[in-house]
Enzyme design. Sequence first.
Site, PDB file in Angstrom:
ATOM      1  N   CYS A   1     -59.676 -31.799  35.779  1.00  0.00           N
ATOM      2  CA  CYS A   1     -58.551 -32.236  34.939  1.00  0.00           C
ATOM      3  C   CYS A   1     -58.248 -33.717  35.165  1.00  0.00           C
ATOM      4  O   CYS A   1     -57.960 -34.436  34.220  1.00  0.00           O
ATOM      5  CB  CYS A   1     -57.285 -31.430  35.250  1.00  0.00           C
ATOM      6  SG  CYS A   1     -57.560 -29.700  35.591  1.00  0.00           S
ATOM      7  N   ASP A   2     -58.256 -34.173  36.415  1.00  0.00           N
ATOM      8  CA  ASP A   2     -57.717 -35.511  36.728  1.00  0.00           C
ATOM      9  C   ASP A   2     -58.770 -36.534  37.143  1.00  0.00           C
ATOM     10  O   ASP A   2     -58.434 -37.707  37.352  1.00  0.00           O
ATOM     11  CB  ASP A   2     -56.680 -35.393  37.872  1.00  0.00           C
ATOM     12  CG  ASP A   2     -55.522 -34.487  37.483  1.00  0.00           C
ATOM     13  OD1 ASP A   2     -55.241 -34.409  36.272  1.00  0.00           O
ATOM     14  OD2 ASP A   2     -54.921 -33.868  38.373  1.00  0.00           O
ATOM     15  N   CYS A  10     -57.056 -30.497  40.913  1.00  0.00           N
ATOM     16  CA  CYS A  10     -58.071 -30.202  39.888  1.00  0.00           C
ATOM     17  C   CYS A  10     -58.863 -31.450  39.532  1.00  0.00           C
ATOM     18  O   CYS A  10     -58.393 -32.315  38.786  1.00  0.00           O
ATOM     19  CB  CYS A  10     -57.385 -29.622  38.645  1.00  0.00           C
ATOM     20  SG  CYS A  10     -58.543 -29.279  37.314  1.00  0.00           S
TER      21      CYS A  10
END
Length: 325
Positions: A146-147, A143
């Site tokens: 997200c990261d 992701c």
Amino acid sequence: MSDDNNTKNKSNIYDVAIIGGGPAGLTSSTYAARYKLNTIVFSNGFGGVMSSAHKVCNYPGFIDITGMDLANKMMSQAKTLGVNVVFEGIVNITKNDSENIFVVESESQSIRSKKVIVAIGQKRRELNLPREKELVGKGISYCATCDGNFYKEKVVGVIGGSDAAVTAALLLSDVASKVYLIYRKDKLRAVPSWIELVENNKKIEILYNSEVVELIGEEKLEKVKLNTNKEIGLNGLFIEIGSVPNNEFTNKLNINCDEKGLIKVDHNYKTNICGLFAAGDCTDSSDLKQIITACAQGAIAAYTAYKEIIENKWLFDKTYIYIYF
Ligand SMILES: Cc1cc2nc3c(=O)[nH]c(=O)nc-3n(C[C@H](O)[C@H](O)[C@H](O)COP(=O)(O)OP(=O)(O)OC[C@H]3O[C@@H](n4cnc5c(N)ncnc54)[C@H](O)[C@@H]3O)c2cc1C
């Protein structure tokens, strides 16, 4: 555990239990709640895979919106209408045929419901390379939204050639110093407007006809080896190679699936199990797996569930009046 104080129906029977809190499940719940059905949603993730979309530019009404913002809006709409949202995975569903009621079991509770809508989406596909699992969070991610921020001024790779891979590369180019887009074919398959953007982005280098065959690094990912024998030093590798159906769940419930493992539905989103519907990316309904199609399918599934509930009630009332007189 329930995230709101809606404890109504705890001991009673819900009209509809929805499994999955992505766009299909949340739209189903909004429609069901507006039909005044007592509705519960169980989800082991917030907002579904939509929430990992960097930018959504094709959902009507929004020129562009982050997937997380859209997920938040859908979630608050459902909750405002009184839907009970429980952030837990469902481990089993059984049907009591004599009562025509489903028993839905989550990790910590069991509820009863007249109808069930399965909207579980699909699982992200993995590379299945040695050390992949142990390097997750240590350089390997599924992701970018997200990261991505962990890789400021670092060198990263993205594997894949779809919209998800191309948009992940674009997002990462805002933070990383260099992005390799690694694709096994000779032509990206994303929509042309995204392809144009990656091709013109100076930070992104596209490696065609390339596959990662080895993940190298002790404590964390340090480099990858390609099928061409080339090695590239990387701080992060984002795997964006699509999704696969969640067969563990559907096999256990004996839901009929097609050869790809997608749940077979009719045009009203009924499955082979009477009273159990399915909607969104987990179905065989359309090859276009998008937010708008998931929402539309969720709406129709809720409408069909509602029609079945009122038809049953009408039949019951009519029989009752007939017997009474
Ligand atoms: C990176 C990325 C970018 C994208 N960008 C776009 C875009 O710009 N525009 C667009 O239209 N589409 C986009 N998509 C596609 C879109 O997000 C999906 O088609 C859509 O989210 C499918 O919705 P769904 O509700 O069917 O499934 P999902 O969104 O996958 O939701 C399923 C939900 O079910 C839950 N679940 C699964 N199993 C269980 C269980 N046993 N118990 C309880 N809950 C369970 C999951 O946690 C999840 O919350 C993108 C997808 C990705 C991955």
